[in-house]
Write an enzyme that holds these catalytic residues in place. Structure first.
Site, PDB file in Angstrom:
ATOM      1  N   VAL A  34     -14.555 -15.728 -73.731  1.00 39.28           N
ATOM      2  CA  VAL A  34     -16.174 -16.112 -73.753  1.00 39.28           C
ATOM      3  C   VAL A  34     -15.869 -16.752 -75.558  1.00 39.28           C
ATOM      4  CG1 VAL A  34     -18.021 -15.607 -74.666  1.00 39.28           C
ATOM      5  CG2 VAL A  34     -17.115 -14.420 -72.378  1.00 39.28           C
TER       6      VAL A  34
ATOM      7  N   GLU B 213     -23.552 -16.080 -72.090  1.00 35.26           N
ATOM      8  CA  GLU B 213     -23.052 -17.371 -71.858  1.00 35.26           C
ATOM      9  C   GLU B 213     -23.018 -17.836 -70.613  1.00 35.26           C
ATOM     10  OE1 GLU B 213     -20.179 -14.891 -69.810  1.00 35.26           O
ATOM     11  OE2 GLU B 213     -19.869 -16.857 -69.939  1.00 35.26           O
TER      12      GLU B 213
ATOM     13  N   ARG C  55     -17.772 -20.273 -66.908  1.00 37.33           N
ATOM     14  CA  ARG C  55     -16.806 -19.669 -65.457  1.00 37.33           C
ATOM     15  C   ARG C  55     -15.418 -20.250 -66.240  1.00 37.33           C
ATOM     16  NH1 ARG C  55     -18.385 -24.829 -61.381  1.00 37.33           N
ATOM     17  NH2 ARG C  55     -19.237 -25.363 -63.817  1.00 37.33           N
TER      18      ARG C  55
ATOM     19  N   PHE D 162     -21.595 -21.934 -54.446  1.00 37.75           N
ATOM     20  CA  PHE D 162     -20.842 -20.918 -53.560  1.00 37.75           C
ATOM     21  C   PHE D 162     -21.319 -20.801 -52.575  1.00 37.75           C
ATOM     22  CE2 PHE D 162     -19.670 -18.989 -58.236  1.00 37.75           C
ATOM     23  CZ  PHE D 162     -19.845 -20.436 -59.098  1.00 37.75           C
TER      24      PHE D 162
ATOM     25  N   CYS E 155     -16.316 -10.763 -63.993  1.00 37.23           N
ATOM     26  CA  CYS E 155     -17.937 -10.589 -64.255  1.00 37.23           C
ATOM     27  C   CYS E 155     -18.455 -10.497 -62.795  1.00 37.23           C
ATOM     28  CB  CYS E 155     -18.294 -12.435 -64.090  1.00 37.23           C
ATOM     29  SG  CYS E 155     -17.342 -12.721 -66.210  1.00 37.23           S
TER      30      CYS E 155
END
Ligand code: UDX
Length: 436
Positions: free
Chosen positions: A14, A149, A152, A247, A258
Site C-alpha cells: 500500500v 485504501e 486491489r 465478485f 486483506c
C-alpha cells in the site's frame, strides 16, 4: 498548482503504491521504513514487490521519491504523513496494531502541526486511541485523519488513480480539507465523514465483498448438486444493477492479506462490542470449506491420495501478484501432504518458500509440475495455465485429471482436449447437460 511534500510511513504494497502515485501527481514524497534492506533496494531504484505498472511509476518519478529510516527527516520536509504499516491478525482475530503504535510512539515533537493520515486498515475506534496517545505525549497539534485504501493487488496503481471514491474521516473540516486537497487531479467522489465511520467503511466494504464471494461459492456448490451452471447463474444475477457482476466468480475461496484479516477483524470488533456477527462466521466457514472441496474431488477420482503425485498450478493468492499471504495454495499443499500425496507447485511470479516449508516441491515450469502427475489443480488463475490443455502438456501427466479451482478453462474445451475435468459449480460433461 504546486503540491506540498508528503510523507509515507511504511513502504509495503500500500505504502509504495501510494508514494509512487502521489509522486506522479507532482508531490515530493519522503518514504520511511524500518527495513534497512528494503530502503536500500528502493534507493538503488529496485522494486521489492511485484505490482504491474509500479516499476515504471517509480522510475519516472525517482527525482521526487526519497527513502529514509528516519522519521525526523520525514517530518522535516512533510506536514502530512500517510501511515501505511501492516495490521495483521492476532490469533484472536483482533488486528495487531503494534506497528501502528510503534509509529505513534516514534512521532517526533518536530511533528507538531503536522497531520497523520491513516491508510492502514484499523479497527473502528483506533482513531480515538491514537488521539489519546498523541495528547498523552503533548502532541495536541498533531492532527489525525482516516483515509482508508481500497487498492486491489495486481491493479493497485489503476485503483489509486481511478478510485470509485476517496473516503476522508476527520474530527475537523480543516483537517479533512488538508487531505482532500491532496487528491486534486483525481476525478472521483470524495466521502467526507467522521473518523469512526471512515474506519467502518473500509471493514464493511471488504467484509461485503468477501460475503459476495462466499455466497456465489455456496450457489456453485448447490449448482453442482442440482446440475445448474454457476457461470450462467452469476451472469443472470449480475445483470441486476442492485447485485452487480463483480465478485461473483466462484472458486476455491478468497485469500490474500486483506479479506481473511478484515473479515476476522470485523467479526472480532463486533464481538468485543457485544454483538455476535453471525453472517461473517458463516462467510469464514464457507471460505474454509471451499478450499477443502478440492481434496474431496481428487479423492473421488483417485481414491486414497497416499503416494499420488499432485501438481498445484499457482501459489500466489491471485494472479498478477507475488503475494502468497493466506493463499489457497498453502491450505491445499498442507492438506495434500497430510494425506501422503507428493506435491509439486509452480507459480510464474510468487516465491515458493512458503509451500516448500509445508513439504511441497517447488518447480520452475508448469511442465515440471505436470510430469508424471496423477492430477493437476489450477489454484491461481494465471493466464498461462490455459496452455495446460495442449496435448504436449497433457501427455506429460500420468493421468489427464484436471481440477480447475478457479473456473479458468471452458469445460467443453477441457473435455475435447481429453481431460477428466472438474471445476466449481459447472456440470462436468459426463452428466446430462440441459438444452441451452
Ligand atoms: C481486496 C479488496 O478488493 C480491496 O479493495 C482492498 O483494499 C484489499 O483487499 P485484494 O485482496 O488485493 O483486494 O484482492 P481481490 O481482487 O479483492 O481478491 C481477494 C480474494 O478474493 C482473492 O483470493 C481472489 O481470488 C478472491 N476472489 C475475488 C474470488 O474468489 N472471486 C471473485 O469474484 C473475486
Amino acid at each position: 498548482m504546486s503540491r506540498e511534500p508528503i510523507g509515507v510511513i511504511g513502504v509495503g504494497y500500500v505504502g509504495l503504491v501510494t508514494a509512487a502515485c502521489f509522486a506522479d501527481l507532482g508531490h515530493e514524497v519522503i518514504c520511511r521504513d524500518i527495513d534497512a534492506a528494503r530502503v536500500d533496494v528502493l534507493r538503488g531504484g529496485g522494486v521489492p514487490l511485484h505490482e504491474p505498472g509500479l516499476e515504471d511509476l517509480l522510475r519516472r518519478n525517482r527525482r521526487r521519491l526519497h527513502f529514509t529510516l528516519d522519521l525526523d527527516a520525514l517530518f522535516a520536509r512533510a506536514r502530512l504523513a500517510f501511515i501505511c504499516v501492516d495490521t495483521p491478525p492476532m490469533p484472536s482475530g483482533d488486528a495487531d496494531l503494534s506497528r501502528v503504535q510503534a509509529v505513534i510512539d516514534a512521532i517526533p515533537v518536530s511533528a507538531e502541526g503536522a497531520g497523520l493520515v491513516m491508510k492502514s486498515t484499523v479497527p473502528v475506534g483506533t482513531g480515538e486511541k491514537v488521539r489519546r496517545g498523541l495528547d498523552a505525549r503533548g502532541l495536541h497539534g498533531v492532527a489525525y485523519v482516516s483515509n482508508p485504501e481500497f487498492l486491489r493487488e495486481g491493479s493497485a496503481v489503476s485503483d489509486f488513480m481511478a478510485p470509485d471514491r476517496v473516503v476522508v474521516g476527520a474530527a475537523s473540516s480543516d483537517d479533512a480539507d488538508r487531505v482532500v486537497r491532496l487528491y486534486d487531479g483525481i476525478d472521483t467522489e470524495i466521502v467526507r465523514t467522521d473518523v469512526a465511520s471512515s474506519e467502518m467503511i473500509k471493514l464493511a466494504a471488504n467484509a461485503f465483498l468477501a460475503t459476495k464471494i462466499s455466497f456465489i461459492n455456496e450457489i456453485a456448490n448447490v449448482c453442482e448438486a442440482v446440475g445448474a451452471d454457476v457461470a450462467e447463474v452469476a451472469r443472470g444475477m449480475g445483470l441486476d444493477r442492485r447485485i452487480g457482476a463483480s465478485f461473483l466468480r466462484p472458486g476455491i475461496g478468497y485469500g490474500g492479506s486483506c479479506f481473511p484479516k478484515d473479515v476476522r477483524a470485523l467479526k472480532q470488533l463486533a464481538g468485543n462490542s457485544g454483538y455476535h456477527f453471525q453472517l461473517l462466521t458463516s462467510v469464514i466457514e464457507v471460505n474454509e470449506i471451499q478450499k477443502r472441496k478440492v481434496i474431496s474431488k481428487l479423492e473421488r477420482h483417485l481414491g486414497s491420495l497416499r503416494g499420488r503425485q499432485i501438481a498445484l498450478l499457482g501459489i500466489a493468492f491471485k494472479p498478477n501478484t507475488d503475494d502468497v499471504r493466506e493463499a489457497s495454495s498453502l491450505v491445499l499443499a498442507s492438506r495434500l501432504v497430510a494425506e501422503g500425496a507428493e506435491v509439486r507447485a509452480y507459480d510464474p511470479v510468487a516465491d515458493g518458500a512458503a509451500v516448500a516449508a509445508i513439504g511441497a516441491r517447488v518447480v520452475t515450469t508448469p511442465g515440471e509440475a505436470l510430469d508424471g502427475a496423477d492430477a493437476a489443480v489450477i489454484v491461481t488463475e494465471w493466464n498461462e495455465f490455459r496452455a495446460v490443455l495442449d496435448p504436449a502438456m497433457r501427455d506429460r501427466m500420468a493421468r489427464p485429471l484436471l481440477i480447475d479451482g478457479r473456473n479458468l478453462l471452458d469445460p467443453a474445451e477441457a473435455a475435447a482436449a481429453g481431460f477428466e475435468y472438474e471445476c466449481v459449480g459447472r456440470p462436468s460433461l459426463t452428466s446430462p447437460v440441459t438444452a441451452t
